[in-house]
Each structure stands twice: as structure tokens, then as C-alpha cells.
Design a protein around this motif. Structure first.
Motif, PDB file in Angstrom:
ATOM      1  N   MET A 155       0.855  -1.176   0.000  1.00 22.77           N
ATOM      2  CA  MET A 155       0.000   0.000   0.000  1.00 22.77           C
ATOM      3  C   MET A 155       0.902   1.242   0.000  1.00 22.77           C
ATOM      4  O   MET A 155       1.874   1.316   0.721  1.00 22.77           O
ATOM      5  CB  MET A 155      -0.913   0.017   1.229  1.00 22.77           C
ATOM      6  CG  MET A 155      -1.760   1.250   1.261  1.00 22.77           C
ATOM      7  SD  MET A 155      -2.919   1.495   2.652  1.00 22.77           S
ATOM      8  CE  MET A 155      -3.338  -0.097   3.205  1.00 22.77           C
ATOM      9  N   ALA A 156       0.534   2.196  -0.827  1.00 24.62           N
ATOM     10  CA  ALA A 156       1.238   3.473  -0.881  1.00 24.62           C
ATOM     11  C   ALA A 156       0.348   4.531  -0.237  1.00 24.62           C
ATOM     12  O   ALA A 156      -0.878   4.482  -0.365  1.00 24.62           O
ATOM     13  CB  ALA A 156       1.542   3.841  -2.323  1.00 24.62           C
ATOM     14  N   GLU A 157       0.949   5.484   0.458  1.00 26.28           N
ATOM     15  CA  GLU A 157       0.176   6.475   1.210  1.00 26.28           C
ATOM     16  C   GLU A 157       0.830   7.846   1.108  1.00 26.28           C
ATOM     17  O   GLU A 157       2.049   7.962   1.117  1.00 26.28           O
ATOM     18  CB  GLU A 157       0.094   6.032   2.667  1.00 26.28           C
ATOM     19  CG  GLU A 157      -0.719   6.933   3.545  1.00 26.28           C
ATOM     20  CD  GLU A 157      -0.888   6.368   4.945  1.00 26.28           C
ATOM     21  OE1 GLU A 157      -0.537   7.088   5.896  1.00 26.28           O
ATOM     22  OE2 GLU A 157      -1.350   5.217   5.082  1.00 26.28           O
ATOM     23  N   GLU A 205      -8.182   5.208  -1.964  1.00 29.52           N
ATOM     24  CA  GLU A 205      -8.970   5.648  -0.808  1.00 29.52           C
ATOM     25  C   GLU A 205      -8.486   7.038  -0.418  1.00 29.52           C
ATOM     26  O   GLU A 205      -7.285   7.257  -0.254  1.00 29.52           O
ATOM     27  CB  GLU A 205      -8.779   4.692   0.357  1.00 29.52           C
ATOM     28  CG  GLU A 205      -9.492   5.143   1.623  1.00 29.52           C
ATOM     29  CD  GLU A 205      -9.080   4.313   2.812  1.00 29.52           C
ATOM     30  OE1 GLU A 205      -9.795   3.335   3.098  1.00 29.52           O
ATOM     31  OE2 GLU A 205      -8.033   4.626   3.425  1.00 29.52           O
ATOM     32  N   ILE A 206      -9.430   7.960  -0.295  1.00 26.25           N
ATOM     33  CA  ILE A 206      -9.106   9.305   0.178  1.00 26.25           C
ATOM     34  C   ILE A 206      -9.901   9.536   1.453  1.00 26.25           C
ATOM     35  O   ILE A 206     -11.120   9.358   1.478  1.00 26.25           O
ATOM     36  CB  ILE A 206      -9.405  10.363  -0.899  1.00 26.25           C
ATOM     37  CG1 ILE A 206      -8.505  10.096  -2.106  1.00 26.25           C
ATOM     38  CG2 ILE A 206      -9.197  11.770  -0.333  1.00 26.25           C
ATOM     39  CD1 ILE A 206      -8.712  11.011  -3.276  1.00 26.25           C
ATOM     40  N   TRP A 238      -3.700   0.907  -3.491  1.00 26.51           N
ATOM     41  CA  TRP A 238      -3.208  -0.458  -3.528  1.00 26.51           C
ATOM     42  C   TRP A 238      -3.881  -1.201  -4.677  1.00 26.51           C
ATOM     43  O   TRP A 238      -4.907  -0.764  -5.191  1.00 26.51           O
ATOM     44  CB  TRP A 238      -3.423  -1.168  -2.191  1.00 26.51           C
ATOM     45  CG  TRP A 238      -4.857  -1.352  -1.796  1.00 26.51           C
ATOM     46  CD1 TRP A 238      -5.645  -2.450  -2.047  1.00 26.51           C
ATOM     47  CD2 TRP A 238      -5.693  -0.432  -1.073  1.00 26.51           C
ATOM     48  NE1 TRP A 238      -6.907  -2.268  -1.522  1.00 26.51           N
ATOM     49  CE2 TRP A 238      -6.956  -1.027  -0.923  1.00 26.51           C
ATOM     50  CE3 TRP A 238      -5.493   0.845  -0.543  1.00 26.51           C
ATOM     51  CZ2 TRP A 238      -8.016  -0.401  -0.272  1.00 26.51           C
ATOM     52  CZ3 TRP A 238      -6.551   1.468   0.098  1.00 26.51           C
ATOM     53  CH2 TRP A 238      -7.789   0.848   0.238  1.00 26.51           C
ATOM     54  N   SER A 239      -3.289  -2.294  -5.070  1.00 25.91           N
ATOM     55  CA  SER A 239      -3.845  -3.108  -6.152  1.00 25.91           C
ATOM     56  C   SER A 239      -4.413  -4.394  -5.584  1.00 25.91           C
ATOM     57  O   SER A 239      -3.853  -4.979  -4.647  1.00 25.91           O
ATOM     58  CB  SER A 239      -2.762  -3.453  -7.178  1.00 25.91           C
ATOM     59  OG  SER A 239      -2.349  -2.289  -7.852  1.00 25.91           O
ATOM     60  N   VAL A 240      -5.515  -4.818  -6.191  1.00 26.80           N
ATOM     61  CA  VAL A 240      -6.125  -6.108  -5.897  1.00 26.80           C
ATOM     62  C   VAL A 240      -6.351  -6.762  -7.256  1.00 26.80           C
ATOM     63  O   VAL A 240      -7.270  -6.384  -7.986  1.00 26.80           O
ATOM     64  CB  VAL A 240      -7.462  -5.963  -5.130  1.00 26.80           C
ATOM     65  CG1 VAL A 240      -8.090  -7.321  -4.886  1.00 26.80           C
ATOM     66  CG2 VAL A 240      -7.275  -5.198  -3.833  1.00 26.80           C
ATOM     67  N   GLN A 289       1.692   5.666  -9.151  1.00 26.62           N
ATOM     68  CA  GLN A 289       1.096   4.424  -8.665  1.00 26.62           C
ATOM     69  C   GLN A 289       0.265   3.750  -9.749  1.00 26.62           C
ATOM     70  O   GLN A 289       0.277   2.525  -9.885  1.00 26.62           O
ATOM     71  CB  GLN A 289       0.232   4.697  -7.430  1.00 26.62           C
ATOM     72  CG  GLN A 289       0.995   5.198  -6.231  1.00 26.62           C
ATOM     73  CD  GLN A 289       2.084   4.247  -5.802  1.00 26.62           C
ATOM     74  OE1 GLN A 289       1.868   3.048  -5.677  1.00 26.62           O
ATOM     75  NE2 GLN A 289       3.274   4.775  -5.588  1.00 26.62           N
ATOM     76  N   ALA A 290      -0.481   4.549 -10.520  1.00 31.27           N
ATOM     77  CA  ALA A 290      -1.328   3.992 -11.579  1.00 31.27           C
ATOM     78  C   ALA A 290      -0.473   3.355 -12.674  1.00 31.27           C
ATOM     79  O   ALA A 290      -0.769   2.248 -13.137  1.00 31.27           O
ATOM     80  CB  ALA A 290      -2.226   5.082 -12.159  1.00 31.27           C
TER      81      ALA A 290
END
Length: 125
Positions: free
Chosen positions: A1-3, A70-71, A61-63, A21-22
Motif C-alpha cells: 500500500m502506498a500512502e 482511498e481518500i 493499492w492493487s487487488v 502508482q497507476a
């Protein structure tokens, strides 16, 4: 996860972070522009309508083949209907961000309560 924590002057950093990230997740160049519009609209709402002294937080994050964004901000509101379901009025100059985000994401969810507001969007990659 990146934040990434951010406030209003950090919106260019939010777009750069989200782009990186994309691309890393495999999002196509064609999908990137719409993706960035959605992220920017929701992030802008978070820092203009959320808690006035707190930073908002972007998590990604990727699934599988889905990129989740998420914001979170510390603001709270109780909408009568799920936000972003009604298109903006003709010639509207505001109030279209969540509608646009709903149109370009594959899924969008809203949660608001004591911990603030969470908007979670999914994008197919």
C-alpha cells in the motif's frame, strides 16, 4: 500500500503520486487522464470540505487487476442520498466532482462517521 498525506497546496503532488502508482499498477495511457480527473476531484473535495486544519490522506493499492484509491479526511457529513448520483445542472460551475468520479471509476463507495469521511474508488487496470 502506498500512502500520501496532503493539504490544498499539495494537490500537484497528489496527482504526481497517483500517476506513478497507476502506471506502476499497469494502467493504460488512455485510462490515465480520466483516472487523474477522479482522483483530483475527490482529493480537492477532501481538502476544501473536510476538517479545515487536518491533512487528508490518499492510500492506493492493487487487488488483482484493480487499482483501489482511498481518500480520507476528518470531515463528516450525512448525505440524504448517495453522493454523486445526480448529474450537475446545465452550466454548473461546481458540485460535479463526485459525479465525475462515479462516472470514470468502476466502483465508488462513501463512508462517513466519527473517524471522518472515506471515499474509496476502484479502477480496472
Amino acid at each position: 500500500m502506498a500512502e500520501l498525506a496532503f493539504c490544498l497546496p499539495d494537490l500537484p503532488d497528489v496527482r504526481d503520486f497517483a500517476t506513478a502508482q497507476a502506471v506502476q499498477s499497469g494502467m493504460s495511457e488512455e485510462a490515465l487522464a480520466d483516472f487523474l480527473v477522479a482522483v483530483n476531484e475527490v482529493a480537492t473535495n477532501a481538502v476544501t470540505h473536510g476538517h479545515p486544519t487536518a491533512k487528508a490522506v490518499l492510500r492506493m493499492w492493487s487487488v488483482g487487476r484493480v487499482l483501489v484509491v482511498e481518500i480520507h479526511d476528518e470531515g463528516r457529513w450525512t448525505p440524504e442520498t448517495p453522493p454523486g448520483q445526480t448529474p450537475p445542472a446545465p452550466h454548473a460551475t461546481s458540485g460535479m466532482g463526485l459525479w465525475v468520479a462515479r462516472m470514470v471509476s468502476s466502483d465508488i463507495r462513501f463512508e462517513t462517521g466519527a473517524a471522518g469521511t472515506f471515499i474509496t474508488m476502484s479502477f480496472k487496470v
